[in-house]
Each structure stands twice: as C-alpha cells, then as structure tokens.
Motif scaffolding. Structure first.
Motif, PDB file in Angstrom:
ATOM      1  N   LEU A 305       0.823  -1.207   0.000  1.00 27.17           N
ATOM      2  CA  LEU A 305       0.000   0.000   0.000  1.00 27.17           C
ATOM      3  C   LEU A 305       0.859   1.260   0.000  1.00 27.17           C
ATOM      4  N   VAL A 306       1.905   1.235   0.848  1.00 30.18           N
ATOM      5  CA  VAL A 306       2.817   2.375   0.890  1.00 30.18           C
ATOM      6  C   VAL A 306       3.510   2.551  -0.462  1.00 30.18           C
ATOM      7  N   SER A 307       3.857   1.452  -1.085  1.00 27.05           N
ATOM      8  CA  SER A 307       4.517   1.529  -2.383  1.00 27.05           C
ATOM      9  C   SER A 307       3.605   2.163  -3.429  1.00 27.05           C
ATOM     10  N   VAL A 308       2.324   1.809  -3.395  1.00 25.36           N
ATOM     11  CA  VAL A 308       1.366   2.407  -4.334  1.00 25.36           C
ATOM     12  C   VAL A 308       1.259   3.914  -4.087  1.00 25.36           C
ATOM     13  N   GLY A 309       1.142   4.310  -2.806  1.00 27.60           N
ATOM     14  CA  GLY A 309       1.062   5.737  -2.475  1.00 27.60           C
ATOM     15  C   GLY A 309       2.321   6.478  -2.870  1.00 27.60           C
ATOM     16  N   ALA A 310       3.465   5.844  -2.620  1.00 29.18           N
ATOM     17  CA  ALA A 310       4.741   6.469  -2.974  1.00 29.18           C
ATOM     18  C   ALA A 310       4.861   6.645  -4.479  1.00 29.18           C
ATOM     19  N   ILE A 311       4.434   5.635  -5.212  1.00 30.91           N
ATOM     20  CA  ILE A 311       4.495   5.712  -6.673  1.00 30.91           C
ATOM     21  C   ILE A 311       3.642   6.864  -7.192  1.00 30.91           C
ATOM     22  N   ALA A 312       2.459   7.048  -6.587  1.00 32.73           N
ATOM     23  CA  ALA A 312       1.590   8.158  -7.013  1.00 32.73           C
ATOM     24  C   ALA A 312       2.284   9.490  -6.803  1.00 32.73           C
ATOM     25  N   GLY A 313       2.892   9.657  -5.621  1.00 30.76           N
ATOM     26  CA  GLY A 313       3.575  10.912  -5.332  1.00 30.76           C
ATOM     27  C   GLY A 313       4.818  11.115  -6.174  1.00 30.76           C
ATOM     28  N   LEU A 314       5.596  10.061  -6.368  1.00 29.47           N
ATOM     29  CA  LEU A 314       6.826  10.164  -7.144  1.00 29.47           C
ATOM     30  C   LEU A 314       6.541  10.407  -8.626  1.00 29.47           C
ATOM     31  N   THR A 315       5.430   9.833  -9.110  1.00 25.61           N
ATOM     32  CA  THR A 315       5.040  10.066 -10.503  1.00 25.61           C
ATOM     33  C   THR A 315       4.784  11.549 -10.738  1.00 25.61           C
ATOM     34  N   THR A 316       4.060  12.165  -9.807  1.00 27.04           N
ATOM     35  CA  THR A 316       3.796  13.600  -9.903  1.00 27.04           C
ATOM     36  C   THR A 316       5.097  14.387  -9.885  1.00 27.04           C
ATOM     37  N   GLY A 317       6.040  13.957  -9.039  1.00 25.53           N
ATOM     38  CA  GLY A 317       7.319  14.658  -8.953  1.00 25.53           C
ATOM     39  C   GLY A 317       8.069  14.646 -10.267  1.00 25.53           C
ATOM     40  N   VAL A 318       8.117  13.496 -10.926  1.00 24.64           N
ATOM     41  CA  VAL A 318       8.789  13.397 -12.224  1.00 24.64           C
ATOM     42  C   VAL A 318       8.127  14.322 -13.238  1.00 24.64           C
ATOM     43  N   LEU A 319       6.794  14.304 -13.276  1.00 18.78           N
ATOM     44  CA  LEU A 319       6.057  15.113 -14.239  1.00 18.78           C
ATOM     45  C   LEU A 319       6.281  16.608 -14.013  1.00 18.78           C
ATOM     46  N   VAL A 320       6.193  17.042 -12.756  1.00 21.12           N
ATOM     47  CA  VAL A 320       6.328  18.468 -12.432  1.00 21.12           C
ATOM     48  C   VAL A 320       7.737  18.962 -12.711  1.00 21.12           C
ATOM     49  N   LEU A 321       8.750  18.200 -12.296  1.00 18.17           N
ATOM     50  CA  LEU A 321      10.127  18.636 -12.503  1.00 18.17           C
ATOM     51  C   LEU A 321      10.500  18.640 -13.981  1.00 18.17           C
ATOM     52  N   LEU A 322       9.996  17.672 -14.727  1.00 18.62           N
ATOM     53  CA  LEU A 322      10.254  17.655 -16.161  1.00 18.62           C
ATOM     54  C   LEU A 322       9.652  18.896 -16.812  1.00 18.62           C
ATOM     55  N   GLY A 323       8.443  19.233 -16.382  1.00 18.60           N
ATOM     56  CA  GLY A 323       7.798  20.428 -16.913  1.00 18.60           C
ATOM     57  C   GLY A 323       8.507  21.701 -16.497  1.00 18.60           C
ATOM     58  N   SER A 324       8.943  21.773 -15.231  1.00 16.12           N
ATOM     59  CA  SER A 324       9.615  22.970 -14.715  1.00 16.12           C
ATOM     60  C   SER A 324      10.926  23.226 -15.433  1.00 16.12           C
ATOM     61  N   GLU A 325      11.713  22.170 -15.629  1.00 15.96           N
ATOM     62  CA  GLU A 325      12.996  22.352 -16.306  1.00 15.96           C
ATOM     63  C   GLU A 325      12.812  22.730 -17.768  1.00 15.96           C
ATOM     64  N   SER A 326      11.835  22.132 -18.442  1.00 16.69           N
ATOM     65  CA  SER A 326      11.614  22.483 -19.842  1.00 16.69           C
ATOM     66  C   SER A 326      11.200  23.945 -19.965  1.00 16.69           C
ATOM     67  N   ARG A 327      10.465  24.458 -18.972  1.00 16.68           N
ATOM     68  CA  ARG A 327      10.058  25.878 -18.992  1.00 16.68           C
ATOM     69  C   ARG A 327      11.240  26.793 -18.679  1.00 16.68           C
ATOM     70  N   LEU A 328      12.172  26.318 -17.849  1.00 18.59           N
ATOM     71  CA  LEU A 328      13.371  27.108 -17.584  1.00 18.59           C
ATOM     72  C   LEU A 328      14.212  27.214 -18.847  1.00 18.59           C
ATOM     73  N   ILE A 329      14.393  26.100 -19.537  1.00 20.57           N
ATOM     74  CA  ILE A 329      15.126  26.110 -20.811  1.00 20.57           C
ATOM     75  C   ILE A 329      14.421  27.029 -21.802  1.00 20.57           C
TER      76      ILE A 329
END
Length: 466
Positions: A305-329
C-alpha cells in the motif's frame, strides 16, 4: 567583454512583463500555498533519501540533519518570497539573478537550477523504480537484476526509471495540465500513506535501535544535512506562484514557512520510525526505505500500500520537474542564451524541443547513476542557486530600494547572510567526486554560454531601447 558579461535585464522590461501577466487570477490563499509546498516537498526526499542518509551518513541523528537543512531552506525561502513578490515572472531564480547581478550570474544560476531539476527528476525516477519493483515482487513478478540496477552499480540500466521518465515526457508533449485541486488530492493521498506508515510501525519501534544515536559523530549530522537538503527542494514553486496569491505580503510567508514546518515535522517522525523499527545500517543501498521498514516488521500488505502511495507521489514529482525544467530552458532560450529552437512551442502550447532535451538527459542519468550520487549532484547546484538568490536580495535592496515588494525579508542583511553562510557550510560537506562533477558541469555550461549565449543574448536589445 566585461560589460557584456555583467549586463542586466532592465527592470522596466521585467516589470512590463509582470503587467502583461497581471490577468492571472489571485485565487491562492495560505492553505493552498501550504498544500502546494507540501505537495512538492514531500516526495522522494521522504520515500527515498531518508534510508540512504540514515545508513551512510548520520544514523538516528538524521533528525538533526533535517532540522539543520530545514533552517537553511527557511532562510532561502524568505529570500525567494521577496524576489517573487517583486519580480513575478517566469524563470524564477534565473531571472532574479539576471536582473540583480548580471547576465553571467543569471546564466550560472540557470545552469545550476538545470542541474537541480534534471537530476532531482532522475533521483525521483530511481525511487519510483524501487517502489515499482517492490510491488512486482509482492506479486511474484521478478525483473532481471541487470535491468533494475544502474550501470555504475554493475547492471545494464535502471529500466523502470527510464520508462517512467519517458511516459511523463510523452504526457508533457501531449500538453497535460495539473490543477490545484488535483494537487490537493495527491497531497492528501501522500499524507494518508505517511500517517498509515507511522501508525503501522509505531508499536514495532525498539529503543535499542537508537543506540548509538550519532554513530558517525557530528560530522555525520552535517554530511547528512547536505544530503537531505534534497528532501526540501521544490519550495521555490511557492515563490513562482506570487502573482496568483491573495494578499501575498501575508500569505506568501505563511505558505512557505507553513509547508517547511509540516515537511520538517513529517521527516523527523518518519526518520524516527525508520531507525526505530530496524538498525539504521539495514537501509544501506535501499531506495525504498519506507516499504523496506514495513517488510522488516512483517507487514507485507502495508508495504504494498505504501509503495502504491509512494508511486503516485513520485510520478507527480517526475512530471512536475520535467515540466519545470523544460520551462526554464524555454525562458533562457527566449532571452537568447540558448538556441531559439528551444523556445518554440507546439500547437498544444508545449516547448517540445525543450521537453525532449530534458527527457534525454534524465533518461541517461536515471539509467546509469546510483541514487546517492544523483542526490548529491542535485544538492550542490541548488545550494549555489540559493546562495546567489540571497545575494540578489541584498543587491536589489541597495540598487533598487524603490522596487515595489509585496513581501520583504525581515532583518536584511542578517537573514540573507545567514542563508548564504548555511549554503556554503552545507556545500562544503559534499564529497570530492560531487565537486569534481559540478566543476565539469560548470565548465560545460560556461563553454555553451561563451560559445553561444554572449553573442545571441537579447539583453543588449533591451538596453538599446532604453
């Protein structure tokens, strides 16, 4: 040449950009800002870095490391709040330094933040991989060890990490947009998972595991602080929301400090639980410490259960940071410091080439480097960015005292100086290999700047129009 390197983006040009963006609705209050901050901060730092830092750096004394790192972030966060309220445009710390210190400093910070975002995204992807593998193993599905181990650790590649970055890149290219409501839901999910973990393992805590409390001494605490600093990255997202905040003078500091207090409290409690249910040394090389702790006490369903919750949060992190860096570039390209092609947007309003560039770098880092190395690389770039953001506050207070500031850092120059001192203190705790990698990264960045940025910068055009 010196005049070119030190040229600044005119303040009138920046403020004109602010006026063009004034149509943004001021809909965020202190609660929404706190949720935004917690949503960004609570992620890989808690679900990934805590175990490695406890095992290899500070032991149970890691709670002191979190307090020290949190203090450094609090001082830097106040500096971000002032600059964001005065210059609420895209580019964040890159733009702040460009306006206050000059072009070469703006480039350097932009290059450092690029290191932060790309490397943090890669670290989160590695953590995502560990939790995904944990779920698959609970389902009796075992991936080849060579395909879940980074190249530097003897494997071929970390395939799950590469896959999640690739999927998130495709979503970015598709034009996916996240709302504040979705962010709040994901934050509640993550907080729910963390609280469940605390409840499940609390009765399994063995006080003897806290001895010795400082197995690596105070040097371990300081070194641990330099590592777990990674756990606090992302609060600058709050500063980036300044133009959409109601009564920013009151709500910005509440949101920033509130999210840091919540995050620090949770980090300390989780660290106490992790090092209480098992000896700190068992987490060495473990990229999914929360799930591992539950497995240690025999709660396998809780681990899933913790792994599922962690995956949900980490997925968002990858998406947000990828978007943030592309906007910085995108922002740096728009200013002429990177090729113009990176500032071109698709019909869906996405800077496609910038996204693809971030995807390629992220895949390489996540596929070949171990989690500890990735975290340290991320921290050194961020600490230097925070250092110069603090410097910028002092410089702009002196050079442009007339600049409207919805929020002001109290006790200037004391707090910015404390922020600078803490950043320097933490950065010198990082190991030699991290410094060597950072120097090489900086040399590469300066080579790009002198070969392309100096000649194509749009700052001279803005100055000529003055």
């Amino acid at each position: 040449m010196k005049e070119k390197l030190m040229r600044k983006l005119p303040l009138d040009h920046i403020m004109g950009s602010c006026e063009k963006n004034s149509g943004l609705k001021r809909s965020l209050g202190a609660f929404e800002l706190t949720m935004l901050g917690v949503g960004v901060i609570i992620g890989s730092g808690l679900f990934v870095i805590t175990g490695v830092a406890a095992a290899d750096r500070a032991g149970p004394g890691l709670i002191l490391s979190f307090i020290l790192a949190g203090l450094a972030c609090a001082c830097a966060a106040l500096c971000y709040a002032e600059l964001a309220s005065a210059i609420p445009v895209s580019g964040s710390s890159y733009t702040f330094a460009y306006v206050g210190l000059g072009e070469i400093f703006g480039w350097f910070i932009g290059w450092c933040i690029t290191l932060e975002y790309v490397v943090a995204m890669s670290a989160i992807a590695v953590g995502w991989s560990a939790y995904a593998v944990n779920i698959l193993e609970l389902m009796e599905i075992h991936l080849p060890e060579k395909l879940i181990t980074d190249f530097s650790s003897g494997g071929i590649m970390n395939l799950p990490a590469i896959i999640i970055i690739s999927i998130m890149a495709m979503l970015q290219l598709w034009g996916t947009k996240e709302s504040a409501r979705l962010n709040n839901i994901l934050v509640f999910v993550k907080l729910g998972v963390i609280l469940l973990f605390i409840i499940l393992v609390a009765k399994h805590v063995d006080p003897s595991n806290y001895t010795p409390f400082l197995p690596y001494g105070w040097s371990g605490v300081f070194s641990g602080a330099a590592i777990v600093f990674f756990a606090y990255l992302g609060f600058d997202a709050i500063a980036n929301s300044a133009e959409e905040v109601r009564d920013p003078q009151k709500n910005m500091p509440k949101g920033i400090i509130g999210s840091l207090v919540v995050a620090t409290t949770l980090y300390i409690i989780v660290t106490l639980m992790l090092t209480g249910v098992a000896k700190y040394s068992v987490y060495s090389g473990v990229a999914a410490p929360v799930a591992h702790a539950l497995n240690e006490v025999g709660i396998r369903w809780g681990s899933a259960l913790v792994s599922v919750g962690a995956i949900a949060g980490l997925t968002t992190g990858v998406l947000v940071l990828l978007g943030s860096e592309s906007r910085l570039i995108y922002s740096m390209s728009r200013d002429g410091l990177l090729p113009r092609s990176f500032s071109k947007v698709s019909r869906r309003g996405v800077p496609n080439q910038a996204v693809i560039c971030v995807w390629i770098i992220g895949v390489i880092l996540a596929g070949v480097l171990p989690i500890g190395t990735i975290a340290e690389l991320c921290n050194i770039g961020t600490l230097w960015a925070f250092f110069f953001v603090s410097v910028t506050v002092i410089v702009l207070r002196k050079m442009h005292p007339e600049m409207p500031r919805a929020f002001k850092v109290p006790a200037v120059p004391a707090i910015p100086l404390i922020s600078m001192a803490l950043c320097i203190f933490l950065v010198i705790q990082l190991d030699t290999m991290t410094w060597i990698a950072f120097v090489l990264w900086t040399i590469a960045g300066m080579a790009i700047y002198f070969a392309y940025g100096v000649k194509h910068s749009k700052a001279s055009e803005h100055i000529a129009k003055q």
